[in-house]
Scaffold this motif. Structure first.
Motif, PDB file in Angstrom:
ATOM      1  N   LYS A  28      -6.561  -1.186   1.236  1.00 22.01           N
ATOM      2  CA  LYS A  28      -6.252  -2.112   1.968  1.00 22.01           C
ATOM      3  C   LYS A  28      -7.591  -2.711   2.874  1.00 22.01           C
ATOM      4  CE  LYS A  28      -2.686  -3.177   5.753  1.00 22.01           C
ATOM      5  NZ  LYS A  28      -1.632  -2.383   6.786  1.00 22.01           N
ATOM      6  N   GLU A  29      -8.413  -1.758   3.469  1.00 23.88           N
ATOM      7  CA  GLU A  29      -9.365  -2.445   3.738  1.00 23.88           C
ATOM      8  C   GLU A  29     -10.244  -3.164   3.147  1.00 23.88           C
ATOM      9  OE1 GLU A  29     -12.179   0.961   5.321  1.00 23.88           O
ATOM     10  OE2 GLU A  29     -10.929   1.086   6.953  1.00 23.88           O
ATOM     11  N   ARG A  30      -9.955  -3.225   1.886  1.00 27.19           N
ATOM     12  CA  ARG A  30     -10.841  -4.284   0.872  1.00 27.19           C
ATOM     13  C   ARG A  30      -9.800  -5.144   0.329  1.00 27.19           C
ATOM     14  NH1 ARG A  30     -12.866   0.643   1.378  1.00 27.19           N
ATOM     15  NH2 ARG A  30     -14.990   1.007   1.020  1.00 27.19           N
ATOM     16  N   GLY A  31      -8.670  -5.337   0.936  1.00 23.28           N
ATOM     17  CA  GLY A  31      -7.813  -6.196   0.478  1.00 23.28           C
ATOM     18  C   GLY A  31      -7.340  -6.141  -0.814  1.00 23.28           C
ATOM     19  N   LYS A  32      -7.174  -5.133  -1.376  1.00 26.31           N
ATOM     20  CA  LYS A  32      -6.681  -4.444  -2.442  1.00 26.31           C
ATOM     21  C   LYS A  32      -5.163  -3.970  -2.294  1.00 26.31           C
ATOM     22  CE  LYS A  32     -10.518  -5.758  -4.835  1.00 26.31           C
ATOM     23  NZ  LYS A  32     -10.574  -6.776  -5.956  1.00 26.31           N
ATOM     24  N   LEU A  33      -4.513  -3.700  -3.340  1.00 25.07           N
ATOM     25  CA  LEU A  33      -3.287  -3.350  -3.232  1.00 25.07           C
ATOM     26  C   LEU A  33      -3.532  -1.679  -3.377  1.00 25.07           C
ATOM     27  CD1 LEU A  33      -1.275  -5.039  -6.299  1.00 25.07           C
ATOM     28  CD2 LEU A  33      -0.871  -5.367  -3.888  1.00 25.07           C
ATOM     29  N   ARG A  34      -2.598  -0.984  -2.867  1.00 24.77           N
ATOM     30  CA  ARG A  34      -2.748   0.520  -2.565  1.00 24.77           C
ATOM     31  C   ARG A  34      -2.983   1.252  -4.000  1.00 24.77           C
ATOM     32  NH1 ARG A  34      -0.741   3.215   1.435  1.00 24.77           N
ATOM     33  NH2 ARG A  34      -0.026   5.048   0.151  1.00 24.77           N
ATOM     34  N   VAL A  35      -2.707   0.822  -5.117  1.00 30.21           N
ATOM     35  CA  VAL A  35      -2.999   1.650  -6.452  1.00 30.21           C
ATOM     36  C   VAL A  35      -4.577   1.329  -6.645  1.00 30.21           C
ATOM     37  CG1 VAL A  35      -0.554   0.753  -7.285  1.00 30.21           C
ATOM     38  CG2 VAL A  35      -2.423  -0.784  -7.672  1.00 30.21           C
ATOM     39  N   PHE A  36      -5.068   0.334  -6.146  1.00 29.07           N
ATOM     40  CA  PHE A  36      -6.546   0.188  -6.348  1.00 29.07           C
ATOM     41  C   PHE A  36      -7.306   1.314  -5.865  1.00 29.07           C
ATOM     42  CE2 PHE A  36     -10.642  -1.512  -4.825  1.00 29.07           C
ATOM     43  CZ  PHE A  36     -11.142  -1.599  -6.369  1.00 29.07           C
ATOM     44  N   GLY A  37      -6.701   2.038  -4.707  1.00 29.03           N
ATOM     45  CA  GLY A  37      -7.095   3.057  -3.991  1.00 29.03           C
ATOM     46  C   GLY A  37      -6.977   4.335  -5.000  1.00 29.03           C
ATOM     47  N   SER A  66       3.237  14.723  -3.750  1.00 27.86           N
ATOM     48  CA  SER A  66       4.530  15.503  -2.824  1.00 27.86           C
ATOM     49  C   SER A  66       5.863  15.341  -3.314  1.00 27.86           C
ATOM     50  CB  SER A  66       4.096  15.276  -1.420  1.00 27.86           C
ATOM     51  OG  SER A  66       4.794  14.229  -0.989  1.00 27.86           O
ATOM     52  N   THR A  67       6.600  16.141  -2.775  1.00 25.99           N
ATOM     53  CA  THR A  67       8.062  15.808  -3.163  1.00 25.99           C
ATOM     54  C   THR A  67       8.510  14.237  -2.365  1.00 25.99           C
ATOM     55  OG1 THR A  67       8.668  17.291  -1.473  1.00 25.99           O
ATOM     56  CG2 THR A  67       8.852  17.891  -3.728  1.00 25.99           C
ATOM     57  N   GLU A  68       7.978  14.239  -1.363  1.00 22.34           N
ATOM     58  CA  GLU A  68       8.013  12.803  -0.646  1.00 22.34           C
ATOM     59  C   GLU A  68       7.490  11.790  -1.320  1.00 22.34           C
ATOM     60  OE1 GLU A  68       8.697  16.405   1.855  1.00 22.34           O
ATOM     61  OE2 GLU A  68       6.741  15.803   0.789  1.00 22.34           O
ATOM     62  N   ASN A  69       6.381  11.754  -1.920  1.00 25.24           N
ATOM     63  CA  ASN A  69       6.096  10.554  -2.614  1.00 25.24           C
ATOM     64  C   ASN A  69       6.839   9.960  -3.406  1.00 25.24           C
ATOM     65  OD1 ASN A  69       2.508  12.232  -2.493  1.00 25.24           O
ATOM     66  ND2 ASN A  69       3.541  11.014  -1.110  1.00 25.24           N
ATOM     67  N   TRP A  70       7.986  10.556  -3.935  1.00 21.97           N
ATOM     68  CA  TRP A  70       8.793   9.832  -4.799  1.00 21.97           C
ATOM     69  C   TRP A  70       9.460   8.620  -4.172  1.00 21.97           C
ATOM     70  CZ3 TRP A  70       7.955  10.632  -9.724  1.00 21.97           C
ATOM     71  CH2 TRP A  70       7.998  11.799 -10.347  1.00 21.97           C
ATOM     72  N   LYS A  71       9.349   8.700  -2.934  1.00 23.04           N
ATOM     73  CA  LYS A  71      10.119   7.757  -2.311  1.00 23.04           C
ATOM     74  C   LYS A  71       9.376   6.222  -2.189  1.00 23.04           C
ATOM     75  CE  LYS A  71      12.224  11.170   0.818  1.00 23.04           C
ATOM     76  NZ  LYS A  71      11.976  11.806   2.419  1.00 23.04           N
ATOM     77  N   ARG A  72       8.046   6.425  -2.234  1.00 21.98           N
ATOM     78  CA  ARG A  72       7.181   5.357  -2.551  1.00 21.98           C
ATOM     79  C   ARG A  72       7.544   4.144  -3.357  1.00 21.98           C
ATOM     80  NH1 ARG A  72       0.844   7.604  -1.408  1.00 21.98           N
ATOM     81  NH2 ARG A  72       1.303   8.560   0.521  1.00 21.98           N
ATOM     82  N   PRO A  73       6.967   3.103  -2.959  1.00 22.60           N
ATOM     83  CA  PRO A  73       7.370   1.763  -3.969  1.00 22.60           C
ATOM     84  C   PRO A  73       7.167   2.328  -5.512  1.00 22.60           C
ATOM     85  CG  PRO A  73       6.048   1.007  -2.039  1.00 22.60           C
ATOM     86  CD  PRO A  73       6.104   2.656  -2.057  1.00 22.60           C
ATOM     87  N   LYS A  74       8.151   1.793  -6.204  1.00 28.74           N
ATOM     88  CA  LYS A  74       7.962   2.136  -7.784  1.00 28.74           C
ATOM     89  C   LYS A  74       6.772   1.897  -8.372  1.00 28.74           C
ATOM     90  CE  LYS A  74      10.806   1.509 -11.657  1.00 28.74           C
ATOM     91  NZ  LYS A  74       9.374   1.445 -12.949  1.00 28.74           N
ATOM     92  N   LEU A  75       6.122   0.729  -8.212  1.00 27.60           N
ATOM     93  CA  LEU A  75       4.731   0.158  -8.695  1.00 27.60           C
ATOM     94  C   LEU A  75       3.851   1.437  -8.375  1.00 27.60           C
ATOM     95  CD1 LEU A  75       2.840  -1.573 -10.009  1.00 27.60           C
ATOM     96  CD2 LEU A  75       2.456  -2.725  -7.828  1.00 27.60           C
ATOM     97  N   GLU A  76       3.956   1.898  -7.146  1.00 28.61           N
ATOM     98  CA  GLU A  76       2.554   2.959  -6.715  1.00 28.61           C
ATOM     99  C   GLU A  76       3.001   4.203  -7.519  1.00 28.61           C
ATOM    100  OE1 GLU A  76       0.840   5.022  -2.891  1.00 28.61           O
ATOM    101  OE2 GLU A  76       2.083   3.382  -2.720  1.00 28.61           O
ATOM    102  N   VAL A  77       4.278   4.570  -7.611  1.00 30.57           N
ATOM    103  CA  VAL A  77       4.621   6.007  -8.156  1.00 30.57           C
ATOM    104  C   VAL A  77       4.405   5.840  -9.862  1.00 30.57           C
ATOM    105  CG1 VAL A  77       6.632   7.288  -9.092  1.00 30.57           C
ATOM    106  CG2 VAL A  77       6.319   6.436  -6.605  1.00 30.57           C
ATOM    107  N   ASP A  78       4.855   4.762 -10.434  1.00 33.53           N
ATOM    108  CA  ASP A  78       4.257   4.476 -11.901  1.00 33.53           C
ATOM    109  C   ASP A  78       2.939   4.417 -11.958  1.00 33.53           C
ATOM    110  OD1 ASP A  78       7.252   4.526 -12.297  1.00 33.53           O
ATOM    111  OD2 ASP A  78       7.068   2.287 -12.475  1.00 33.53           O
ATOM    112  N   THR A  79       2.167   3.805 -11.285  1.00 30.28           N
ATOM    113  CA  THR A  79       0.778   3.933 -11.361  1.00 30.28           C
ATOM    114  C   THR A  79       0.018   5.355 -11.405  1.00 30.28           C
ATOM    115  OG1 THR A  79       0.302   1.710 -10.531  1.00 30.28           O
ATOM    116  CG2 THR A  79      -1.442   2.973 -10.475  1.00 30.28           C
ATOM    117  N   LEU A  80       0.635   6.179 -10.258  1.00 32.66           N
ATOM    118  CA  LEU A  80       0.073   7.558 -10.059  1.00 32.66           C
ATOM    119  C   LEU A  80       0.496   8.353 -11.314  1.00 32.66           C
ATOM    120  CD1 LEU A  80       1.202   7.846  -6.191  1.00 32.66           C
ATOM    121  CD2 LEU A  80      -1.197   8.314  -7.441  1.00 32.66           C
TER     122      LEU A  80
END
Length: 246
Positions: A28-37, A66-80
């Motif tokens: 976010k500090e670099r103006g990018k999507l979370r998946v970039f991190g 984590s078990t809680e990370n499944w609640k994140r946006p689908k794009l982020e979970v799929d990328t992970l």
């Protein structure tokens, strides 16, 4: 600046655990999507694993998902999940070259089929390595782990396999995902957050805690050495007083 030579080999943590936090804010500090991190955090994992193995640390556990990370946006979970597959595939050679065996804890059966297949394959292909054990906590939550253990023990009591009177810490340990791992000696969390986030709650009972403001993608060998130096300058009393240790 610390070097590997500055670290006392006789005072290393036998089990180092890391909460790898801050990928999203770094992006976010670099103006990018979370998946970039997350993508850039892979290099920090590589450096940390190789340095820990080089130092002679016996066990390294990384909080990967984590078990809680499944609640994140689908794009982020799929990328992970894609990153997990590609990283495992790419790092197999490095793991074997460094005599590292791969392990996983958590509800790994809930991972996508492709990720689970790759994970099991790398675990199998590194199983003969007897240097450091690298454990990935995947779909892991400590409360879930403890709840699962309690249910398993209760079932054994109900079926007269064990008696309630013999239940002690070792019995509980034997029913945790980490039954084959020692307790954590040092827990590191990056990104400036001061939370445990449902990670190894039972296993960190006497762990030393180290928090750094550095976001995970920027976590380097030097930052790891700083954490280890801090650990080695502490007195671990385990409920005793200094005079008893001396």
């Amino acid at each position: 600046m610390n070097t590997i030579e500055d670290i006392k080999k006789g005072r290393l943590p036998g089990h180092l655990a890391i909460i790898m936090d801050g990928n999203g804010r770094w992006a976010k500090e670099r103006g990018k999507l979370r998946v970039f991190g997350h993508q850039n955090g892979v290099e920090a994992v590589r450096q940390t694993v190789e340095t820990a193995a080089k130092l002679g640390i016996g066990h390294l556990t990384l909080y990967a998902f984590s078990t809680e990370n499944w609640k994140r946006p689908k794009l982020e979970v799929d990328t992970l999940m894609r990153l997990l597959v590609t990283s495992l595939r790419k790092e197999l050679k490095t793991l074997n070259e460094n005599n590292i065996s791969l392990n996983a804890i958590g509800r790994v059966d809930t991972l996508p089929e492709k990720a689970l297949k790759e994970l099991r394959e790398v675990i199998r292909k590194t199983s003969e390595n007897d240097g450091m054990t690298l454990t990935l906590a995947l779909s892991y939550g400590s409360r879930d782990e403890i709840t699962t253990a309690v249910k398993a023990i209760a079932s054994k009591v109900k079926n007269s396999i064990i008696s309630p009177e013999i239940i002690d810490e070792s019995i509980i340990n034997d029913h945790l995902y980490t039954r084959n791992l020692p307790d954590v000696d040092l827990l590191i969390r990056t990104s400036g957050e001061y939370r445990i986030s449902n990670f190894l709650l039972w296993q960190i009972a006497y762990a030393e805690l180290y928090f750094t403001d550095v976001f995970w993608p920027d976590f380097s060998e030097q930052h790891l050495l700083e954490a280890l130096k801090s650990y080695q300058n502490r007195e671990r009393r385990f409920g005793k007083i200094s005079e008893q240790l001396n």
